[in-house]
Write an enzyme that holds these catalytic residues in place. Structure first.
Site, short mmCIF file in Angstrom:
data_model
loop_
_atom_site.label_atom_id
_atom_site.label_comp_id
_atom_site.label_asym_id
_atom_site.label_seq_id
_atom_site.Cartn_x
_atom_site.Cartn_y
_atom_site.Cartn_z
N GLU A 41 -2.91 -25.59 7.12
CA GLU A 41 -2.05 -24.52 7.62
C GLU A 41 -2.43 -24.13 9.05
O GLU A 41 -3.34 -23.32 9.26
CB GLU A 41 -2.17 -23.30 6.70
CG GLU A 41 -1.95 -23.59 5.23
CD GLU A 41 -2.65 -22.58 4.34
OE1 GLU A 41 -2.42 -21.36 4.53
OE2 GLU A 41 -3.46 -23.01 3.48
N HIS B 209 2.90 -23.42 4.38
CA HIS B 209 1.85 -23.66 3.39
C HIS B 209 2.15 -24.96 2.62
O HIS B 209 2.28 -24.96 1.39
CB HIS B 209 1.77 -22.48 2.42
CG HIS B 209 0.43 -22.27 1.81
ND1 HIS B 209 -0.16 -23.22 0.99
CD2 HIS B 209 -0.44 -21.24 1.89
CE1 HIS B 209 -1.33 -22.75 0.58
NE2 HIS B 209 -1.54 -21.55 1.11
#
Length: 382
Positions: free
Chosen positions: A348, A219
């Protein structure tokens, strides 16, 4: 010194301190460097909940440096050289470990590994071979980023060394089913590797003693320039469609063609997209794009025309979550300065969210006794 022998030297030098924890995580030393090699180092970072947090760093011959924290296996820095002693971190980070987990930082998952499955699992439930499993939930009755006991919640044991001749940070952790709530005891290994052609590779591997699901990601939030926002940076995606989501951001199973503000097939400033998103309830992107990797595995590219920096994202998986940092504010004390709306963008790579409940999306299964590796590659150019 022969290839790989400096790894043994680093571990040996670590043992001269007050002891070695696990696989090279050092106790009692402020710094442990690879003998006669400048591209691998372990340092004490700070303490979190009474435990020592270590910072592992590696760099290639060009001076491109990667920094990872033992807590959460957090990608703490990708430092692009600007001069002999001047490196710019192109991802967002915090000065202290606790800031990754406090009330301002917790929901952002800044730089953290998220798993065993990234994004959301509807109602925290899924089936394996016809049997329904329920796992802990942590967001409106759904399981987000592995739930409350996911990858980002634990202390990883680590070491610096080499992987296929390249500088590498290797992290290990065994996730017990009784702790995570997911089926299977999972032995996880994550490697951060930097190559001399300026690739930063993240290889996330796992082996389980019981059939389970596995689709982790990183992330990381990127800001490639010197400006407070990403407005003038350019994002292109190999993504003709995105997922339709319900009000809880769970996929309905339907796909939507990307047109207008969702069309990232052409090079144009992010501001052109974000200005149109300001009128939406979200105020920016928190979007699940269906990507089509090209022959080189490229799914996306972020670039900053002013600094001539770029990151090309490579992945074999079919999903990319894009979050444009619309919730950032001055209460978030990033290492680079106070937070700012659209101050960075999270990209992501993963399988499409909630694949465990949508077989048509793909396969996130991990079979007992088998080892699976998910790879993300960031090609850094500057």
């Amino acid at each position: 010194m022969k290839k790989g022998s400096w790894v043994k030297a680093a571990v040996a030098s670590a043992a001269l301190c007050l002891g070695v924890i696990g696989a090279g995580q050092v106790s009692g030393c402020n710094s442990v460097s690879a003998d006669d090699v400048e591209n691998g180092q372990v340092n004490k970072f700070d303490k979190y909940k009474g435990h020592q947090v270590y910072e592992y760093t590696i760099q290639n011959k060009n001076g491109l440096k990667v920094s990872v924290l033992s807590q959460g296996g957090t990608l703490h820095g990708i430092y692009v050289p600007k001069g002999p002693e001047d490196k710019r971190n192109i991802i967002m980070s915090f000065k202290h470990t606790k800031q990754y987990y406090d009330k301002n930082g917790k929901s952002l998952y800044v730089g953290q590994q998220v798993g065993p499955v990234g994004n959301r699992i509807r109602n925290g439930k899924f089936k394996i071979d016809g049997k329904t499993y329920s796992v802990p939930t942590n967001e409106k009755g759904n399981t987000l980023h592995g739930g409350p006991h996911g990858y980002n919640s634990v202390r990883w044991k680590g070491e610096t060394g080499t992987y296929k001749g390249n500088p590498a940070i290797t992290l290990h952790h065994t996730f017990k089913s009784k702790y995570t709530g997911f089926p299977g005891n999972v032995k996880a290994t994550t490697r951060y590797v930097v190559t001399d052609d300026n690739k930063v590779q993240v290889l996330m591997s796992a082996q389980t003693d019981k059939d389970t699901i596995f689709d982790p990601t990183i992330h990381a939030y990127f800001n490639l320039g010197q400006e407070k926002t990403i407005n003038n940076q350019v994002l292109t995606l190999n993504a003709p469609q995105r997922l339709d989501l319900n009000k809880e951001k769970i996929p309905t199973g339907k796909f939507i063609n990307n047109i207008g503000k969702y069309d990232f097939s052409k090079q144009q400033p992010l501001k052109d997209h974000l200005d149109k998103m300001k009128k939406t309830k979200e105020g920016g992107f928190d979007t699940m794009f269906s990507v089509e990797p090209d022959e080189n595995g490229q799914i996306a590219k972020l670039s900053d025309p002013k600094t001539n920096r770029s990151v090309t994202f490579q992945s074999e998986r079919n999903g990319l979550v894009v979050f444009s940092g619309q919730s950032f504010n001055k209460k978030i004390p990033f290492e680079s300065g106070k937070g700012h709306k659209y101050g960075a963008i999270a990209l992501e790579p993963q399988m499409l969210p909630d694949t465990a409940n949508h077989p048509s999306f793909g396969d996130v299964s991990l079979k007992a006794g088998k080892t699976t590796t998910k790879t993300i590659t960031y090609q850094i150019d500057y």
